[in-house]
Design an enzyme around this catalytic site. Structure first.
Site, PDB file in Angstrom:
ATOM      1  N   CYS A 155      25.561 -26.896 -21.525  1.00  0.00           N
ATOM      2  CA  CYS A 155      27.023 -26.955 -21.347  1.00  0.00           C
ATOM      3  C   CYS A 155      27.570 -25.798 -20.530  1.00  0.00           C
ATOM      4  CB  CYS A 155      27.722 -27.030 -22.692  1.00  0.00           C
ATOM      5  SG  CYS A 155      27.718 -28.702 -23.316  1.00  0.00           S
ATOM      6  N   LYS A 210      34.962 -32.766 -25.946  1.00  0.00           N
ATOM      7  CA  LYS A 210      34.137 -33.512 -24.984  1.00  0.00           C
ATOM      8  C   LYS A 210      33.015 -34.257 -25.693  1.00  0.00           C
ATOM      9  CE  LYS A 210      31.243 -29.572 -24.144  1.00  0.00           C
ATOM     10  NZ  LYS A 210      30.045 -30.134 -24.792  1.00  0.00           N
ATOM     11  N   ASP A 227      31.355 -24.385 -26.959  1.00  0.00           N
ATOM     12  CA  ASP A 227      30.566 -25.012 -28.027  1.00  0.00           C
ATOM     13  C   ASP A 227      29.938 -24.060 -29.047  1.00  0.00           C
ATOM     14  OD1 ASP A 227      31.214 -27.171 -26.503  1.00  0.00           O
ATOM     15  OD2 ASP A 227      29.168 -27.793 -26.045  1.00  0.00           O
TER      16      ASP A 227
HETATM   17  C1  VGL Z   1      24.831 -29.194 -25.603  1.00  0.00           C
HETATM   18  C2  VGL Z   1      22.819 -30.276 -25.820  1.00  0.00           C
HETATM   19  C3  VGL Z   1      23.458 -31.395 -26.305  1.00  0.00           C
HETATM   20  C4  VGL Z   1      25.568 -27.960 -25.245  1.00  0.00           C
HETATM   21  C5  VGL Z   1      25.486 -30.314 -26.075  1.00  0.00           C
HETATM   22  O1  VGL Z   1      26.689 -27.748 -25.762  1.00  0.00           O
HETATM   23  O2  VGL Z   1      25.030 -27.159 -24.434  1.00  0.00           O
HETATM   24  N1  VGL Z   1      23.493 -29.190 -25.470  1.00  0.00           N
HETATM   25  N2  VGL Z   1      24.790 -31.395 -26.420  1.00  0.00           N
END
Ligand code: VGL
Ligand code: ZN
Length: 195
Positions: free
Chosen positions: A140, A96, A10
């Site tokens: 994540c 995802k 991410d």
């Molecule tokens: C994430 C918070 C909300 C992440 C994703 O990628 O860690 N954190 N959505």
């Protein structure tokens, strides 16, 4: 023969400074990850990159009952990978969070471009060890690492290529301790040895 893969979690604009869910120094992972990417490329090992990829309306967002401000809405600039991230040709994107009822964090809840579950894609590639870096340490990255361990993969966390949200101070440190306790190794650019 089994092999290792790099998993970049991410590294998207919304998690970097100026983004909708910015992580302090989130973009500091970019140069470190680029160096890891070079190492994996040179070793002929695969690189996976996950992306948080939400619909406008999802139970993951505060407005619809979740805990986060809107972020990484699919096809927006905030959902794009950080422009400095040098993903190699052939990097495999794992998507995802794209269902309106999904409130998950793990790459293991994601799918590759052919619609295969992440674990299935790894098994097909005969990959048995994951080197994990990216954002966010306490969400994540943590959930992906814990799921990988549960599924029997070896895991190494790239300590110099992760950053956390730290909703509560110390969350990231605690997440790293927990990952180690559950069986993860750690390394840095100085220490890593790829086989
Ligand atoms: C994430 C918070 C909300 C992440 C994703 O990628 O860690 N954190 N959505
Ligand atoms: Zn999200």
């Amino acid at each position: 023969m089994k092999k290792s893969a790099l998993v970049v979690i991410d590294v998207q604009n919304d998690f970097c400074p100026g983004g909708a869910l910015m992580i302090k120094n989130g973009d500091a992972v970019v140069p470190a990850l680029n160096r890891y990417i070079e190492r994996f490329k040179a070793a002929g090992l695969p690189v996976y990159a996950t992306r948080d990829w939400h619909p406008e309306k999802t139970i993951h967002f505060k407005e619809y009952g979740g805990r986060w401000p809107a972020h990484c809405v699919k096809w927006t600039i905030g959902a794009q990978f950080h422009p400095g991230l040098m993903l190699p040709e052939g990097a495999i994107i794992i998507t995802k969070g794209d269902g309106p009822e999904e409130d998950s964090y793990s790459a293991f809840d994601g799918k590759d471009p052919e619609g295969r579950q992440f674990s299935e894609a790894l098994n097909d590639g005969r990959i048995d060890h994951l080197y994990v870096g990216g954002l966010a340490t306490d969400y994540c990255v943590r959930q992906t690492v814990l799921d990988a361990l549960k599924e029997g993969f070896g895991v190494t966390v790239l300590l110099d290529a992760v950053r956390g949200v730290d909703v509560n101070p110390g969350d990231s440190r605690q997440a790293i301790d927990e990952m180690i306790e559950k069986g993860a190794d750690t390394t840095t650019l100085e220490e890593i040895e790829l086989s």
